[in-house]
Design a protein around this motif. Structure first.
Motif, PDB file in Angstrom:
ATOM      1  N   LEU A 271      62.137 119.167  24.103  1.00 43.31           N
ATOM      2  CA  LEU A 271      62.965 120.180  24.475  1.00 43.31           C
ATOM      3  C   LEU A 271      62.858 121.237  23.734  1.00 43.31           C
ATOM      4  N   ILE A 272      62.479 122.442  24.216  1.00 39.22           N
ATOM      5  CA  ILE A 272      62.248 123.930  23.648  1.00 39.22           C
ATOM      6  C   ILE A 272      63.228 124.763  24.307  1.00 39.22           C
ATOM      7  N   ILE A 273      63.742 125.628  23.550  1.00 38.05           N
ATOM      8  CA  ILE A 273      64.689 126.946  24.151  1.00 38.05           C
ATOM      9  C   ILE A 273      64.345 127.837  23.284  1.00 38.05           C
ATOM     10  N   VAL A 274      63.628 128.758  24.065  1.00 37.00           N
ATOM     11  CA  VAL A 274      62.969 130.283  23.765  1.00 37.00           C
ATOM     12  C   VAL A 274      64.337 131.243  24.045  1.00 37.00           C
ATOM     13  N   ASP A 275      64.934 131.715  22.988  1.00 38.61           N
ATOM     14  CA  ASP A 275      65.933 132.860  23.400  1.00 38.61           C
ATOM     15  C   ASP A 275      66.029 133.721  21.892  1.00 38.61           C
ATOM     16  N   ARG A 276      65.555 134.983  22.279  1.00 39.67           N
ATOM     17  CA  ARG A 276      65.592 135.852  21.020  1.00 39.67           C
ATOM     18  C   ARG A 276      66.996 135.935  20.285  1.00 39.67           C
ATOM     19  N   ASP A 277      68.049 135.662  20.637  1.00 33.92           N
ATOM     20  CA  ASP A 277      69.117 135.692  20.049  1.00 33.92           C
ATOM     21  C   ASP A 277      69.804 134.366  19.351  1.00 33.92           C
ATOM     22  N   LEU A 278      68.863 133.269  19.720  1.00 28.95           N
ATOM     23  CA  LEU A 278      69.063 132.092  18.871  1.00 28.95           C
ATOM     24  C   LEU A 278      68.065 131.750  17.666  1.00 28.95           C
ATOM     25  N   GLY A 279      67.064 132.362  17.676  1.00 28.67           N
ATOM     26  CA  GLY A 279      66.101 132.421  16.477  1.00 28.67           C
ATOM     27  C   GLY A 279      65.577 130.912  16.445  1.00 28.67           C
ATOM     28  N   GLN A 280      65.226 130.515  15.167  1.00 30.78           N
ATOM     29  CA  GLN A 280      64.367 129.330  14.845  1.00 30.78           C
ATOM     30  C   GLN A 280      65.364 128.208  14.577  1.00 30.78           C
ATOM     31  N   LYS A 281      65.407 127.005  15.168  1.00 33.49           N
ATOM     32  CA  LYS A 281      66.170 125.698  14.889  1.00 33.49           C
ATOM     33  C   LYS A 281      65.739 124.538  15.209  1.00 33.49           C
ATOM     34  N   LEU A 282      65.899 123.722  14.367  1.00 25.65           N
ATOM     35  CA  LEU A 282      65.448 122.332  14.737  1.00 25.65           C
ATOM     36  C   LEU A 282      66.503 121.390  14.598  1.00 25.65           C
ATOM     37  N   PHE A 283      66.919 120.601  15.688  1.00 26.54           N
ATOM     38  CA  PHE A 283      68.020 119.582  15.970  1.00 26.54           C
ATOM     39  C   PHE A 283      67.452 118.320  16.004  1.00 26.54           C
ATOM     40  N   ASN A 284      67.879 117.500  15.185  1.00 32.86           N
ATOM     41  CA  ASN A 284      67.910 115.993  15.161  1.00 32.86           C
ATOM     42  C   ASN A 284      68.850 115.315  15.928  1.00 32.86           C
ATOM     43  N   THR A 285      69.869 116.048  16.584  1.00 31.32           N
ATOM     44  CA  THR A 285      71.000 115.422  17.410  1.00 31.32           C
ATOM     45  C   THR A 285      70.166 114.555  18.784  1.00 31.32           C
ATOM     46  N   VAL A 286      70.810 113.374  18.898  1.00 28.42           N
ATOM     47  CA  VAL A 286      70.589 112.429  19.792  1.00 28.42           C
ATOM     48  C   VAL A 286      70.947 112.815  21.297  1.00 28.42           C
ATOM     49  N   LEU A 287      70.146 113.357  22.167  1.00 23.59           N
ATOM     50  CA  LEU A 287      70.505 113.858  23.416  1.00 23.59           C
ATOM     51  C   LEU A 287      69.833 113.680  24.563  1.00 23.59           C
ATOM     52  N   GLY A 288      70.280 113.758  25.795  1.00 21.30           N
ATOM     53  CA  GLY A 288      69.578 113.186  27.008  1.00 21.30           C
ATOM     54  C   GLY A 288      69.404 114.505  28.179  1.00 21.30           C
ATOM     55  N   HIS A 289      68.841 114.127  29.083  1.00 24.68           N
ATOM     56  CA  HIS A 289      68.884 114.897  30.047  1.00 24.68           C
ATOM     57  C   HIS A 289      70.368 115.272  30.832  1.00 24.68           C
ATOM     58  N   ASP A 290      71.320 114.422  30.682  1.00 18.71           N
ATOM     59  CA  ASP A 290      72.356 114.539  31.289  1.00 18.71           C
ATOM     60  C   ASP A 290      73.348 115.559  30.327  1.00 18.71           C
ATOM     61  N   SER A 291      72.799 115.909  29.174  1.00 18.18           N
ATOM     62  CA  SER A 291      73.238 117.012  28.388  1.00 18.18           C
ATOM     63  C   SER A 291      72.737 118.309  28.430  1.00 18.18           C
ATOM     64  N   LEU A 292      71.670 118.479  29.185  1.00 18.73           N
ATOM     65  CA  LEU A 292      70.941 119.892  29.272  1.00 18.73           C
ATOM     66  C   LEU A 292      71.904 120.931  29.810  1.00 18.73           C
ATOM     67  N   GLY A 293      72.704 120.554  30.924  1.00 20.20           N
ATOM     68  CA  GLY A 293      73.595 121.525  31.410  1.00 20.20           C
ATOM     69  C   GLY A 293      74.403 122.066  30.694  1.00 20.20           C
ATOM     70  N   SER A 294      74.928 121.301  29.876  1.00 19.91           N
ATOM     71  CA  SER A 294      76.114 121.868  28.836  1.00 19.91           C
ATOM     72  C   SER A 294      75.387 122.597  27.684  1.00 19.91           C
ATOM     73  N   ILE A 295      74.119 122.202  27.283  1.00 12.06           N
ATOM     74  CA  ILE A 295      73.524 123.331  26.318  1.00 12.06           C
ATOM     75  C   ILE A 295      73.374 124.603  26.908  1.00 12.06           C
ATOM     76  N   ILE A 296      72.976 124.547  28.573  1.00  9.25           N
ATOM     77  CA  ILE A 296      72.908 125.731  29.019  1.00  9.25           C
ATOM     78  C   ILE A 296      74.036 126.492  28.990  1.00  9.25           C
ATOM     79  N   GLU A 297      75.127 125.927  29.691  1.00 10.66           N
ATOM     80  CA  GLU A 297      76.428 126.533  29.562  1.00 10.66           C
ATOM     81  C   GLU A 297      76.953 127.262  28.227  1.00 10.66           C
TER      82      GLU A 297
END
Length: 297
Positions: A271-297
C-alpha cells in the motif's frame, strides 16, 4: 469521559503515555482529487521495500520509500471481487453465500464513491477488461457514475489478452489522459483504475515471456511511467495517488522453502500513498482492504 478513557487505556497499556486521539494537520482538508490504482495479483514478497526479499518492483519501491507506505497491509481474500468490495465499502467479504446472493449480502449505501459523490465528487472506474464476477454492477451500486472498460474506443486495435484486456501500458496511458481531463473539471474526482496484465498466466505483453517475476517487472515499469505522466500533468498539485494490490497471485508456484521463508509476506499486498502534503512515512500498522476507505477519508 476522557479521564475514564485514559484510566482504561493506561490500565491495559501501561507502557504507553496518554496522547490526544486526533492530530490536525494544516492543508489536509482540501478536496483533493483521488486516484486508486488496484494492481492485479500484487504481493509484498516480490518487493524489496515491503519484504526485504525479491526486488522486481524498483519503481514502486522508490515510490514507497519516498512517500507513505504500509508494510503490514493485507488483502481480503484471494480474488478481485472481495478486494474491490472491501475497499469500496469497508466491509469484509467472507463466504460463498456472499458471492451467490450478492444482492442480499452486499451493502453500498456507505460505499466510498457514494459518500464522496455526496460531497460533490465525480466518480470514475477505469479498466480494460470485460465485466467478470459482477464487477460492473458493483461499480455502479457503490457510486461510480462513469465506467470505462474493454469497449472503450481508445482500445480499438490494441492486442487483447485474458478477460479481453489490453496491456497495462495501454490502459495506464489512456487513464493518464482521462485523469488530465478530470483534473480540469469543476468538481474534484475519485478515480479507480483496475489493471489486468499480472493475472495468471503471468504473460509479459512486451516480451511474450511467461512468469510472475517477468510480468510484475513489466507492470512496475508501466506504473512508473504512469506516475511520471501524472507528475507532468500537474496531478500532484492537488491530488493523492494510492497504489495497492487486490490479492495474492493464484497459481503462483514457489520453490521449496520459499513459503516458510516469506511467511506473512505471501498474504500481504503493498500500500503506497503519494501526496505532497504527507511526505515520507512508513507504517507497521496491521490493516486490510476494509480500512482503505477510512484512510482516504
Amino acid at each position: 469521559t476522557s479521564q475514564e478513557s485514559k484510566a482504561v487505556y493506561t490500565s491495559y497499556f501501561p507502557e504507553y503515555s496518554w496522547k490526544p486521539e486526533y492530530q490536525v494537520i494544516d492543508g489536509l482538508n482540501r478536496r483533493k482529487n483521488v486516484v486508486i490504482v488496484l494492481v492485479e495479483s500484487l504481493i509484498n514478497a516480490y518487493s524489496h521495500h515491503f519484504s526485504g526479499l525479491k526486488g522486481y518492483m524498483p519503481n514502486m519501491d522508490t515510490l514507497a520509500s519516498e512517500n507513505v507506505s504500509f508494510i503490514k497491509y493485507h488483502a481480503t481474500g484471494v480474488e478481485t471481487v472481495p478486494a474491490i468490495y472491501s475497499i469500496l465499502t469497508g466491509k469484509l467479504f467472507f463466504t460463498e453465500l456472499d458471492r451467490d446472493s450478492r444482492n442480499h449480502h452486499f451493502e453500498f449505501d456507505e460505499a466510498l464513491p457514494n459518500l464522496m459523490k455526496a460531497e460533490g465528487y465525480s466518480t470514475y472506474a477505469i479498466s480494460s477488461s470485460v465485466d467478470f464476477g459482477g464487477l460492473d454492477e458493483i461499480y455502479r451500486d457503490s457510486g461510480f457514475e462513469h465506467l470505462y472498460d474493454t469497449y472503450d474506443p481508445a482500445y480499438n486495435g490494441a492486442k487483447r489478452y485474458h478477460f479481453n484486456s489490453v496491456a497495462d501500458g495501454v490502459l495506464l496511458e489512456h487513464a493518464a489522459n482521462l485523469i488530465k481531463g478530470f483534473d480540469q473539471a469543476e468538481n474534484p474526482h475519485l478515480t479507480l483504475i483496475m489493471t489486468a496484465s499480472s493475472h495468471n498466466p503471468f504473460l509479459n505483453p512486451e516480451t511474450g515471456k511467461q512468469g510472475y517475476a517477468e510480468v510484475i517487472s513489466y507492470v512496475d515499469k508501466e506504473i512508473g511511467k504512469f506516475v511520471r505522466k501524472l507528475e507532468e500533468n500537474g496531478f500532484f498539485n492537488n491530488g493523492t495517488l494510492i497504489i495497492t494490490g487486490d490479492h495474492y497471485p493464484p497459481g503462483l508456484d514457489f520453490a521449496p522453502g520459499e513459503v516458510s521463508r516469506y511467511g506473512e509476506d505471501l498474504n500481504r499486498v503493498p500500500l503506497i500513498i503519494v501526496d505532497r502534503d504527507l511526505g515520507q512515512k512508513l507504517f507497521n500498522t496491521v490493516l486490510g482492504h476494509d480500512s482503505l476507505g477510512s484512510i482516504i477519508e
